[in-house]
Enzyme design. Structure first.
Site, mmCIF file in Angstrom:
data_model
loop_
_atom_site.group_PDB
_atom_site.id
_atom_site.type_symbol
_atom_site.label_atom_id
_atom_site.label_comp_id
_atom_site.label_asym_id
_atom_site.label_seq_id
_atom_site.Cartn_x
_atom_site.Cartn_y
_atom_site.Cartn_z
ATOM 1 N N LYS A 1 2.878 0.995 -2.032
ATOM 2 C CA LYS A 1 3.495 2.068 -2.815
ATOM 3 C C LYS A 1 3.489 3.385 -2.050
ATOM 4 O O LYS A 1 4.372 4.231 -2.241
ATOM 5 C CB LYS A 1 2.784 2.223 -4.155
ATOM 6 C CG LYS A 1 3.220 1.215 -5.204
ATOM 7 C CD LYS A 1 3.048 -0.196 -4.712
ATOM 8 C CE LYS A 1 3.483 -1.288 -5.619
ATOM 9 N NZ LYS A 1 3.267 -2.632 -5.062
ATOM 10 N N GLY B 1 -11.051 -12.396 -5.540
ATOM 11 C CA GLY B 1 -9.640 -12.150 -5.271
ATOM 12 C C GLY B 1 -8.887 -13.306 -4.642
ATOM 13 O O GLY B 1 -9.245 -14.485 -4.797
ATOM 14 N N GLY C 1 11.625 -14.680 -2.866
ATOM 15 C CA GLY C 1 12.243 -13.562 -3.574
ATOM 16 C C GLY C 1 11.481 -13.158 -4.810
ATOM 17 O O GLY C 1 12.073 -12.758 -5.811
ATOM 18 N N GLY C 2 10.148 -13.263 -4.740
ATOM 19 C CA GLY C 2 9.317 -12.794 -5.840
ATOM 20 C C GLY C 2 9.068 -11.303 -5.732
ATOM 21 O O GLY C 2 9.779 -10.577 -5.034
ATOM 22 N N GLY D 1 3.481 -16.747 -2.491
ATOM 23 C CA GLY D 1 2.351 -16.963 -3.377
ATOM 24 C C GLY D 1 1.028 -16.585 -2.733
ATOM 25 O O GLY D 1 0.975 -16.149 -1.584
ATOM 26 N N LEU E 1 -2.793 -9.581 -11.206
ATOM 27 C CA LEU E 1 -2.473 -8.161 -11.158
ATOM 28 C C LEU E 1 -3.768 -7.359 -11.212
ATOM 29 O O LEU E 1 -4.705 -7.720 -11.935
ATOM 30 C CB LEU E 1 -1.571 -7.760 -12.327
ATOM 31 C CG LEU E 1 -0.165 -8.374 -12.359
ATOM 32 C CD1 LEU E 1 0.530 -8.057 -13.673
ATOM 33 C CD2 LEU E 1 0.662 -7.880 -11.179
ATOM 34 N N HIS F 1 12.938 15.629 -25.471
ATOM 35 C CA HIS F 1 14.238 15.748 -24.789
ATOM 36 C C HIS F 1 14.199 16.956 -23.864
ATOM 37 O O HIS F 1 13.661 17.992 -24.234
ATOM 38 C CB HIS F 1 15.343 15.922 -25.823
ATOM 39 C CG HIS F 1 16.686 16.190 -25.221
ATOM 40 N ND1 HIS F 1 17.480 15.194 -24.686
ATOM 41 C CD2 HIS F 1 17.386 17.359 -25.060
ATOM 42 C CE1 HIS F 1 18.603 15.723 -24.224
ATOM 43 N NE2 HIS F 1 18.569 17.048 -24.445
#
Length: 465
Positions: free
Chosen positions: A50, A144, A180-181, A265, A313, A438
């Site tokens: 990220k 993990g 393509g995950g 995977g 996750l 808004h």
């Protein structure tokens, strides 16, 4: 031998949170970690990815600055080496933060690899604390996972997992991605934005096969618009690696690239724990078997995170950590893992929680759909990010929200609202009645909730009689 109330194995998002919470609750706690605080997520997963994606987004914004009336003179280019340096700086700061939190919670850290001697004893078999034997009343395994590389993939310096790709010293001219995950699509968007020629091969009919079909279809269209080639429904075969590049076949076509990313995977890190000595059972793939309270076949040993192979996750692992510690302190709670949000940092982003339309149809559940496009939202237009939509699925009889799927700007942030709302079993009517500020992107959630019943003021709807 050192004695503790709780010993946690692994310092990833599940393990370090478990250790901190156990220490905060008054347990004498040990933490065994063979590498770095933060596990895969912090060191070679979520955070570095990220951070690089954030750099690519700034680069993209700079290239389109003229759209906002901002003129930039001179060349706008991405400096990959500086992006990598910033990534490492972010990782270092977060590692230090975890170390400080562990210290403040009174956790004793042992550097090395843990290996069970019995249900109540663990030896640190390698690392700084090698030879130390830890005795504990309770153990929490949080070791993990690692990237899965099947045997048919040849070995070579130009065949990479996500771990190696995150430290590639120089941007390649071309990148072939197998899978393509989530991981494959995130890296495809990142490198394509930086000018790399990217091809994704996914043997299933669509990319992101576990994601809402409409979101996956729109993402594929947006990726194609960025020059990413996506080949669905056919496997990559005859993979070869040389000192100069890689190649493979999709049907009769031969594909070539500088590097191949294998992202199909992950596998659990459990083989070196000597689990039989502790009486802990695993399945055929090595994932640890646990009950709904994360207790293993050994009553005093728990397992959380990727090692159990359920939802892989970081935030699911952290939530499971808190759940286990509450059980240990005699205050068990129901685990709400079914309402774990999924966040995909592609371009555009995807945020999802609950059931998809595909799942509801397969289960025979009658439902209503409300959708609202970002293109009709003032804040999205101001940001010049109008692709995507918010989709809400509600039970046709009770109106309870069963799933929310977002693709578009800041979707990974917007999905956060859905978690507590669905946990409280909110209806679409109730979600729509909640006043949203808004102009914000969050208004799309309210508008989609109104759309479930054809009451969206900012979308053309048929007049009710």
């Amino acid at each position: 031998m050192e004695k503790f109330d709780v010993c946690v194995i692994g310092a990833g998002p599940g393990g370090y949170v478990a250790a901190i919470r156990a220490g905060q609750c008054g347990f004498k706690t040990a933490l065994v970690e063979k590498a770095f605080f933060g596990g895969t997520c912090l060191n070679v997963g979520c955070i570095p990815t990220k951070t690089l994606i954030a750099g690519a987004e700034v680069y993209a914004s700079a290239k389109h600055a003229a759209d906002f009336g901002v003129e930039i003179s001179g060349e706008v280019r991405a400096d990959w080496k500086k992006m990598l340096a910033r990534k490492d700086e972010v990782i270092g700061k977060l590692r230090n933060g975890i170390a400080s939190l562990l210290k403040s919670a009174g956790v004793t850290v042992f550097g090395g690899r843990g290996e069970f001697l019995s249900r109540r004893q663990l030896m640190v078999a390698a690392g700084e604390a090698a030879g130390t034997v830890i005795e504990a009343d309770k153990f929490i395994i949080a070791t993990g996972s690692d990237p899965l590389v099947p045997g048919f993939i040849p070995k070579g310096d130009r065949i990479l997992t996500s771990t190696e790709l995150l430290s590639l010293p120089k941007l390649p001219k071309s990148l072939l991605i197998l899978g393509g995950g989530v991981i494959g699509c995130e890296f495809a968007c990142l490198f394509a934005e930086l000018g790399v020629e990217v091809t994704v091969v996914e043997m299933l009919p669509q990319i992101l096969p576990q994601t809402d079909g409409e979101c996956a279809k729109l993402l594929a269209k947006q990726m194609a618009g960025k020059g990413i080639r996506i080949l669905n429904g056919t496997p990559l075969t005859d993979i070869r690696c040389t000192a100069r590049g890689v190649s493979g076949k999709v049907g009769d076509e031969t594909l070539k690239a500088d590097y191949l990313l294998v992202s199909i995977g992950r596998k659990p890190v459990t083989a070196d724990l000597n689990l039989p000595a502790a009486g802990v059972k695993t399945d055929q793939r090595g994932f640890i078997e646990v009950d709904d309270s994360f207790r293993t076949s050994a009553p005093n040993i728990y397992a959380i995170g990727d090692a159990v192979g359920r939802i892989m996750l970081a935030h699911w692992a952290s939530a499971a950590a808190g759940n286990v510690v509450n059980t240990l302190r005699g205050k068990p709670e129901e685990f709400t893992g079914a309402l774990t949000p999924g966040c995909i940092f592609t371009s555009p982003e995807i945020g999802t929680i609950g059931k998809s339309e595909e799942q509801l149809r397969s289960e025979g559940v009658a439902y209503n759909v409300g959708k609202f496009p970002f293109a009709a939202l003032g804040k999205a237009m101001a940001m010049n990010q109008t692709e995507g939509f918010v989709k809400i699925l509600a039970d046709a009889e009770s109106d309870q929200v069963l799933g929310i799927h977002i693709i578009g700007p800041h979707a990974t942030d917007l999905i956060a609202e859905a978690g507590p709302a669905m946990l409280m079993e909110i209806t679409a009517k109730e979600l729509g009645r909640a006043i949203h500020a808004h102009p914000t992107l969050g208004e799309a959630m309210m508008e989609a909730a109104h759309a479930v019943h054809g009451e969206c003021a900012h979308m053309p709807t048929r007049k009710k009689r």
